[in-house]
Design an enzyme around this catalytic site. Structure first.
Site, PDB file in Angstrom:
ATOM      1  N   THR A  20       0.808  -1.214   0.000  1.00 30.69           N
ATOM      2  CA  THR A  20       0.000   0.000   0.000  1.00 30.69           C
ATOM      3  C   THR A  20       0.847   1.273   0.000  1.00 30.69           C
ATOM      4  OG1 THR A  20      -0.182   0.033   2.418  1.00 30.69           O
ATOM      5  CG2 THR A  20      -1.874  -1.179   1.212  1.00 30.69           C
ATOM      6  N   ASP A  21       0.186   2.367  -0.369  1.00 31.83           N
ATOM      7  CA  ASP A  21       0.829   3.678  -0.331  1.00 31.83           C
ATOM      8  C   ASP A  21       0.474   4.379   0.976  1.00 31.83           C
ATOM      9  OD1 ASP A  21      -1.789   4.601  -0.655  1.00 31.83           O
ATOM     10  OD2 ASP A  21      -1.500   5.172  -2.753  1.00 31.83           O
ATOM     11  N   MET A  22       0.787   5.644   1.072  1.00 30.54           N
ATOM     12  CA  MET A  22       0.541   6.401   2.309  1.00 30.54           C
ATOM     13  C   MET A  22      -0.942   6.469   2.669  1.00 30.54           C
ATOM     14  SD  MET A  22       3.485   7.831   3.561  1.00 30.54           S
ATOM     15  CE  MET A  22       2.938   9.305   4.353  1.00 30.54           C
ATOM     16  N   ALA A  23      -1.814   6.350   1.673  1.00 26.15           N
ATOM     17  CA  ALA A  23      -3.255   6.420   1.928  1.00 26.15           C
ATOM     18  C   ALA A  23      -3.850   5.058   2.289  1.00 26.15           C
ATOM     19  CB  ALA A  23      -3.970   6.983   0.700  1.00 26.15           C
ATOM     20  N   ILE A  25      -3.912   2.510   0.247  1.00 26.04           N
ATOM     21  CA  ILE A  25      -4.458   1.948  -0.983  1.00 26.04           C
ATOM     22  C   ILE A  25      -3.329   1.213  -1.708  1.00 26.04           C
ATOM     23  CG2 ILE A  25      -5.395   2.573  -3.253  1.00 26.04           C
ATOM     24  CD1 ILE A  25      -6.720   4.997  -1.861  1.00 26.04           C
TER      25      ILE A  25
END
Length: 132
Positions: A20-23, A25
């Site tokens: 996942t990324d920082m969000a 997602i």
């Protein structure tokens, strides 16, 4: 004349924190990793041994083109399924249809053109395989 529907290979995948990324997602490039795993398992499932192909026959598969649609996000801890099938087969290439789904929800769809080539990069005929 009717043709049989394609045989669909299914691969379960869980989303981990590293995906996942920082969000929270799934990072867009990781969908390409998921579908690569799906194609690799499809190859095994139809009885082809990529290591033997390379070592004994001097041929390998290579991705030539990817057409991808990102439709909805996957998130941390989601249980996904990668679907893989042959959409079109020609002597030295095939187009693989692939989807990533969460249950009935389509998240990602791709058409992947795969070629078969020598280790020197010359196109060759696809090996024979048997689905089913």
């Amino acid at each position: 004349m009717s043709t049989a529907p394609p045989r669909i290979h299914r691969l379960p995948v869980r989303v981990y924190y590293e995906d996942t990324d920082m969000a929270g997602i799934v990072y867009y490039a990781n969908y390409l990793r998921y579908i690569e795993r799906g194609r690799s398992e499809w190859v095994r499932d139809v009885g082809l041994d990529q290591n033997r192909m390379k070592e004994q026959d001097g041929i390998v598969y290579a991705v030539r083109r990817v057409e991808a649609d990102y439709l909805a996000p996957a998130r941390l801890d989601d249980e996904l399924e990668v679907l893989t099938w042959v959409a079109e087969r020609r002597p030295a290439r095939m187009i693989m249809g692939q989807e990533v789904r969460r249950g009935d929800k389509l998240l990602f769809a791709a058409l992947v053109t795969v070629i078969c080539m020598t280790l020197a990069g010359k196109p060759v005929r696809m090996p024979v395989y048997h689905e089913g």
